[in-house]
Write a protein that holds these residues in place. Structure first.
Motif, PDB file in Angstrom:
ATOM      1  N   TYR A   1       0.979   4.285  -2.731  1.00 26.25           N
ATOM      2  CA  TYR A   1       0.840   5.696  -2.361  1.00 26.25           C
ATOM      3  C   TYR A   1       1.986   6.514  -2.954  1.00 26.25           C
ATOM      4  CZ  TYR A   1       1.236   9.921   0.425  1.00 26.25           C
ATOM      5  OH  TYR A   1       1.380  11.224   0.821  1.00 26.25           O
ATOM      6  N   GLU A   2       3.218   6.038  -2.789  1.00 25.16           N
ATOM      7  CA  GLU A   2       4.381   6.763  -3.307  1.00 25.16           C
ATOM      8  C   GLU A   2       4.331   6.857  -4.833  1.00 25.16           C
ATOM      9  OE1 GLU A   2       6.583   8.520  -1.622  1.00 25.16           O
ATOM     10  OE2 GLU A   2       5.662   7.941   0.275  1.00 25.16           O
TER      11      GLU A   2
ATOM     12  N   GLU B   1       0.832  -1.198   0.000  1.00 26.41           N
ATOM     13  CA  GLU B   1       0.000   0.000   0.000  1.00 26.41           C
ATOM     14  C   GLU B   1       0.875   1.259   0.000  1.00 26.41           C
ATOM     15  OE1 GLU B   1      -2.841   1.820   3.305  1.00 26.41           O
ATOM     16  OE2 GLU B   1      -3.637  -0.068   2.503  1.00 26.41           O
ATOM     17  N   ASN B   2       1.960   1.236   0.757  1.00 27.28           N
ATOM     18  CA  ASN B   2       2.854   2.392   0.822  1.00 27.28           C
ATOM     19  C   ASN B   2       3.514   2.654  -0.536  1.00 27.28           C
ATOM     20  OD1 ASN B   2       4.124   4.515   2.443  1.00 27.28           O
ATOM     21  ND2 ASN B   2       6.026   3.391   2.016  1.00 27.28           N
TER      22      ASN B   2
END
Length: 66
Positions: free
Chosen positions: A26-27, A22-23
């Motif tokens: 996002y990035e 998920e991170n």
């Protein structure tokens, strides 16, 4: 009297990214957005409102949905 009018719209558009977490997603989304790879076109409007600024006090804004 003259009034300042502010129009605000909340629009959305779906994009896809490839990521393992998920991170990372996002990035990747943030990077694509700031590099102008993800550009929202006039799409689905979720909220629309107008602000009317008091001509005697610009910091006093009355917001109305329309």
């Amino acid at each position: 009297m003259k009034y300042k009018i502010i129009i605000e719209e909340l629009i959305s558009q779906e994009f896809e990214v490839s990521a393992n977490t998920e991170n990372e997603a996002y990035e990747a989304a943030k990077e694509n957005y700031y590099n102008e790879n993800f550009v929202l076109t006039p799409g689905e409007v979720h909220n629309r409102k107008v602000g009317i600024a008091n001509p005697e006090n610009d910091s006093e804004i009355k917001w109305l949905n329309f």
